[in-house]
Scaffold this motif. Structure first.
Motif, short mmCIF file in Angstrom:
data_model
loop_
_atom_site.label_atom_id
_atom_site.label_comp_id
_atom_site.label_asym_id
_atom_site.label_seq_id
_atom_site.Cartn_x
_atom_site.Cartn_y
_atom_site.Cartn_z
N LYS A 1 -63.12 -82.78 -86.66
CA LYS A 1 -62.94 -82.32 -85.30
C LYS A 1 -61.29 -81.87 -85.05
CE LYS A 1 -63.38 -85.24 -80.94
NZ LYS A 1 -63.43 -86.33 -80.67
N GLY A 2 -61.33 -81.29 -83.83
CA GLY A 2 -59.39 -80.83 -83.73
C GLY A 2 -59.12 -82.10 -82.93
N TYR A 3 -57.50 -81.51 -83.38
CA TYR A 3 -56.79 -82.62 -81.93
C TYR A 3 -55.19 -81.79 -82.40
CZ TYR A 3 -59.35 -86.39 -82.72
OH TYR A 3 -60.54 -87.95 -83.45
N PHE A 4 -54.83 -82.53 -81.25
CA PHE A 4 -53.44 -81.88 -80.33
C PHE A 4 -52.55 -82.74 -80.47
CE2 PHE A 4 -55.11 -82.37 -76.80
CZ PHE A 4 -53.78 -81.82 -75.81
N CYS B 1 -53.48 -83.28 -70.01
CA CYS B 1 -53.12 -84.19 -71.70
C CYS B 1 -54.22 -84.95 -71.68
CB CYS B 1 -51.94 -84.30 -72.96
SG CYS B 1 -51.16 -82.83 -72.59
N GLY C 1 -56.89 -88.04 -73.21
CA GLY C 1 -57.08 -88.84 -74.48
C GLY C 1 -57.73 -89.91 -74.22
N GLN D 1 -55.62 -91.24 -78.61
CA GLN D 1 -55.37 -89.92 -79.45
C GLN D 1 -55.63 -88.82 -78.62
OE1 GLN D 1 -58.61 -89.65 -82.33
NE2 GLN D 1 -57.37 -90.84 -84.51
N ASN E 1 -56.71 -85.32 -76.92
CA ASN E 1 -57.68 -83.93 -77.47
C ASN E 1 -58.17 -82.90 -76.81
OD1 ASN E 1 -59.78 -84.97 -76.49
ND2 ASN E 1 -60.41 -85.16 -78.87
N LYS E 2 -57.62 -83.57 -75.59
CA LYS E 2 -57.95 -82.23 -75.00
C LYS E 2 -56.72 -81.92 -73.84
CE LYS E 2 -62.39 -84.85 -73.36
NZ LYS E 2 -62.81 -83.61 -73.88
#
Length: 402
Positions: A16-19, A49, A51, A57, A59-60
């Motif tokens: 799963k991607g995170y940023f 952003c 989370g 976390q 991630n969007k």
């Protein structure tokens, strides 16, 4: 899939991607919002952003169509968890956290910045730099004549009660079902108005400089006690009594003169004031001072002291959080979280799922979750504050990135 994929390729297919987001934008009251479903959102440059509040976390990321993201709010509308994003171009965008789609964009042609925004599942209010207020309904409806997908629509009116910039807004649904909004302005004025009509309910006088935060308390049950004639506690509080049988609804506001005022929203009478309270912050330009206020949303006893819905949380420009129970006859400010941040806190909000938890954004580039009972951090996210000049991935542990 093809059987020739090795394990590393298979892992890349499923991870799963995170940023790591950029740091929250500064000097704005609506720089953090929390939803009932456990999401957090903050504005960072031209995006919102999003989370999870339980672990921090994020991630969007929702990028606005034009300009900077200047304010965020969250609301449960129908079955949708919505993020409302105000922009420096005067537009309010609505995003669906579930589908990551932009559902709606309110644009009335004005390019005056949206400086603050508040919403619940029924109403929304936003303030512009030119002093105009936008207020009305946020609702879900089905497209295609009732047979299509669920969508969100904003139906807004506008009014103007001051030519000064609207710095912060807060919503309240009263016991009779009517909605009211509290508004703080750059000229120091504070008022409440009815969301159904836009008419002013109360005007409060107590600040001389820019208001940086306003907040509604929960309805407080009847309580009887005597006026404290001593003028308040050591930190400069002054108190007023409550009549037996009266339910109180309070509005708190903070300003750049480091004054915090609390009023009875029903009568307009000032209940208490905290003036120039002592903090460990260094002398700083008044333009850089930012104080925010928030009420405790439930009983939170433990951690060295009891907190109740009459407990007000107050931040300082040194990154501390102070607390005071405004219903005590000797109102004193206590240091609740002395080392919350290293620099100015811009927004403090309370979790809707667990009212003993609070969340903050700061000039130190951190977004943090805190437990007010245990007086410790749950998690911390440090956002990036500038350009990324170098990047490297660990050869031994490919998921570690520096």
């Amino acid at each position: 899939r093809a059987s020739g994929l090795d394990m590393a390729e298979m892992e890349l297919e499923t991870v799963k991607g995170y940023f790591l987001p950029t740091s929250p934008n500064w000097y704005m009251a609506s720089s953090l919002a929390v939803s009932k479903s456990g999401y957090l959102a903050f504005p960072a440059k031209d995006s919102a952003c999003v989370g999870e509040e339980k672990n921090g976390q994020f991630n969007k990321r929702y990028t606005v169509g034009k300009g900077r993201a200047t304010a965020v709010a969250m609301a449960e509308v129908g079955s949708i968890t919505a993020v409302l994003v105000g922009t420096s171009e005067g537009v309010i965008e609505v995003w669906d956290v579930g589908s990551d789609k932009r559902m709606y964009a309110y644009d009335d042609g004005s390019t005056s910045d949206i400086l603050c925004i508040a919403a619940d599942g029924k109403k929304v209010v936003a303030g512009r730099k030119d002093g105009r207020l936008l207020f009305g309904n946020v609702q879900s409806e089905l497209s295609g004549g009732g047979s299509g997908e669920e969508q969100i629509v904003l139906s807004l009116s506008s009014c103007i009660h001051s030519r000064s910039a609207v710095m912060d807004v807060a919503l309240c649904e009263k016991e009779d079902g009517k909605h009211a909004a509290a508004v703080g302005y750059a000229d120091g004025s504070v008022l409440t108005f009815w969301m159904e009509s836009g008419e002013i309910d109360q005007r409060f006088t107590g600040h001389r400089k820019e208001v940086t935060s306003v907040a509604w308390s929960l309805p407080l049950p009847p309580l009887q006690w005597r006026r404290d004639e001593s003028g308040g506690g050591e930190e400069g509080g002054e108190t007023a009594g409550v009549s037996e049988g009266e339910v109180e609804l309070l509005v708190a506001s903070a300003s750049k003169e480091k004054d915090v005022c609390v009023w009875n929203a029903n009568t307009g009478v000032k209940k208490c004031t905290f003036k120039q309270f002592e903090t460990k912050e260094k002398a700083m330009d008044v333009k850089k001072i930012w104080i925010c206020v928030e009420w405790i949303r439930a009983e939170a006893r433990g951690g060295g002291g009891g907190l109740s819905p009459s407990s007000l949380l107050i931040t300082t420009s040194a990154g501390e959080v102070l607390s005071a129970d405004v219903r005590k006859s000797a109102t004193k400010l206590k240091r609740l979280l002395p080392n919350l941040h290293q620099r100015t806190i811009f927004t403090l909000c309370t979790s809707r799922a667990d009212p003993t938890r609070i969340y903050t954004t700061s000039m130190d580039r951190h977004v943090c979750g805190w437990d007010v009972q245990k007086k410790k951090a749950i998690w911390k996210l440090q956002g990036l504050g500038g350009h990324v000049y170098s990047l490297d991935v660990s050869a031994a542990l490919p998921r570690l990135v520096a």
